[in-house]
Design an enzyme around this catalytic site. Structure first.
Site, PDB file in Angstrom:
ATOM      1  N   LYS A   1      17.758 121.796  71.491  1.00  0.00           N
ATOM      2  CA  LYS A   1      19.220 121.847  71.618  1.00  0.00           C
ATOM      3  C   LYS A   1      19.816 120.490  72.022  1.00  0.00           C
ATOM      4  CE  LYS A   1      19.154 125.942  70.186  1.00  0.00           C
ATOM      5  NZ  LYS A   1      18.866 127.235  70.749  1.00  0.00           N
TER       6      LYS A   1
HETATM    7  C1  LIG Z   1      18.468 128.743  70.621  1.00  0.00           C
HETATM    8  C2  LIG Z   1      19.387 129.881  70.454  1.00  0.00           C
HETATM    9  C3  LIG Z   1      19.426 130.950  71.366  1.00  0.00           C
HETATM   10  C4  LIG Z   1      18.396 131.159  72.420  1.00  0.00           C
HETATM   11  O1  LIG Z   1      18.287 130.150  73.334  1.00  0.00           O
HETATM   12  P1  LIG Z   1      17.062 130.182  74.389  1.00  0.00           P
HETATM   13  O2  LIG Z   1      17.509 129.201  75.434  1.00  0.00           O
HETATM   14  O3  LIG Z   1      15.852 129.730  73.657  1.00  0.00           O
HETATM   15  O4  LIG Z   1      16.937 131.550  74.912  1.00  0.00           O
HETATM   16  C5  LIG Z   1      20.419 131.903  71.229  1.00  0.00           C
HETATM   17  N1  LIG Z   1      21.313 131.849  70.228  1.00  0.00           N
HETATM   18  C6  LIG Z   1      21.284 130.858  69.313  1.00  0.00           C
HETATM   19  C7  LIG Z   1      22.334 130.851  68.247  1.00  0.00           C
HETATM   20  C8  LIG Z   1      20.313 129.859  69.377  1.00  0.00           C
HETATM   21  O5  LIG Z   1      20.274 128.914  68.444  1.00  0.00           O
END
Ligand SMILES: *Cc1c(COP(=O)(O)O)cnc(C)c1O
Length: 393
Positions: free
Chosen positions: A190
């Site tokens: 991210k």
């Molecule tokens: C990455 C992601 C998540 C989950 O995030 P985590 O921190 O790995 O739990 C949820 N929604 C979307 C759209 C994502 O891309």
């Protein structure tokens, strides 16, 4: 073809994190201290994150999945309730609805933003509907005015999945300051990472309190202080909560990453502009549209191929990019096409035509601050080469 030189001899990964010496020093500082789990650095990270997005409260958790789960439960969503979301998302968004014992109701996306179509939301509302989870796909905000208006009319909670949307804005307001609760992800890929991690922001004091308590076993507030000077051994369990707290080791990384987030954003924007100009010239490619008023965080840069102008489908296009040394990904396989959802809820191909239309065409390309301009040019060269070889003349 066989024996031909690829664009890249050294593989360009789809994603790489941006952790450097500052993060490492801050983690070492935490490890050398007496406190490594939820503590002063987590509190500082929460404070600075809330300031950054312009929210009253921020609660750090160990993933966005955990944050979404807590936001649902703390909003009173449970058995017998329905939650509206998009099928065009990661597993987490839909799975947490099931973890909350509610039922997910999917609403198709818009083909231009890949965000949930507000026009279709109202038709999906029933007396059981309690919440909407919009997902700001790739970092472009959903149409929040429309969504909030519907939510107000039917008394629904809006919990935003902002996993892609750190730095995103909607009409001058940062994502994180708009809906009842907003959930960010700090997963490794991210825009801001802590390895694993997440944050829930809200302007609702009571909700913030419930989320904070539920994130640590339902133990009464600030239980983490019980081991420090002046801390008391006494605590009370006020609810059967979860073990979703963030550690100070993670928060150390987060604090450094947050200080660089605007710098990261500028690099992303610069590379997106280069991609947009290059791919805008190819009739075989549809480029992403940045049409929502407010800053697009560009978590992802994707292209859609036009299969009717190519002798190659999306899967083969990805394979060809791999042979040129370019890493790619697909965001997302629509939730309703996954075996569990398909078999449990009886979904079929054709149920969400826009999500499926996009899924058959989409390719996510490398976009991260560690890329060089040459890397970006190589991606463009590789896409052009494949288009040129396989276009219908
Ligand atoms: C990455 C992601 C998540 C989950 O995030 P985590 O921190 O790995 O739990 C949820 N929604 C979307 C759209 C994502 O891309």
């Amino acid at each position: 073809m066989e024996g031909e030189t690829p664009i890249r001899s050294e593989f360009l990964p789809f994603c790489r994190h941006s952790i450097s010496k500052e993060e490492i020093a801050e983690v070492v500082d935490t490890l050398n201290s007496d406190w490594i789990t939820t503590g002063p650095k987590t509190k500082e990270f929460e404070k600075r994150f809330a300031e950054y997005v312009g929210a009253e409260y921020a609660i750090a958790v160990n993933s966005a999945t955990a944050g979404l789960h807590l936001a649902l439960i703390a909003s009173g969503i449970g058995k017998g309730d329905e939650v509206i979301t998009t099928p065009y998302t990661f597993a987490a968004t839909a799975n947490v609805i099931i973890h909350s014992q509610a039922a997910s109701v999917f609403v198709d996306i818009q083909k231009d933003t890949l965000n949930i179509d507000p026009v279709k939301i109202e038709a999906a509302i029933t007396p059981k509907t309690k919440a909407i989870i919009p997902v700001h796909f790739a970092g472009q905000s959903c149409d929040m005015d429309e969504i909030l208006q519907i939510a107000k009319k039917y008394n629904l909670t809006v919990i935003e999945d902002a996993a892609h949307a750190i730095s995103s804005e909607y009409k001058g307001k940062k994502i994180g300051s708009i809906g009842q609760a907003t959930v960010f992800s700090f997963y490794a890929t991210k825009n801001l990472t802590t390895g694993e991690g997440g944050m829930v922001t809200t302007n609702d004091k009571e909700l913030a309190n419930r989320i904070a308590i539920l994130s640590l076993h339902g133990i009464s507030k600030d239980a983490w202080k019980r081991y420090g000077a002046g801390g008391s051994w006494y605590y009370e369990i006020v609810s059967p909560g979860f073990k979703y707290n963030m550690t100070d080791i993670q928060a150390s990384i987060g604090l450094c990453q947050l200080a660089k987030i605007e710098e990261f954003l500028k690099i992303r924007q610069k590379y997106v502009q280069i991609y947009q100009e290059a791919f805008g010239e190819l009739p075989q490619i549809i480029t992403p549209k940045d049409i929502t008023p407010g800053c697009h965080a560009w978590h992802l840069y994707y292209i859609l191929i036009k299969p009717e102008l190519l002798k190659i489908n999306r899967d083969s296009f990805i394979e060809a990019l791999g042979k040129e040394g370019i890493g790619t990904s697909v965001h997302f396989i629509p939730i309703h096409l996954h075996p569990y959802y398909r078999d449990t809820y009886g979904f079929q191909k054709g149920d969400f035509p826009n999500a499926e239309w996009v899924y058959e065409r989409i390719i996510s390309l490398p976009l991260y601050p560690k890329l060089t301009e040459k890397d970006v040019r190589d991606v463009i060269l590789a896409v052009r080469k494949i288009v040129d070889r396989w276009k219908i003349r």
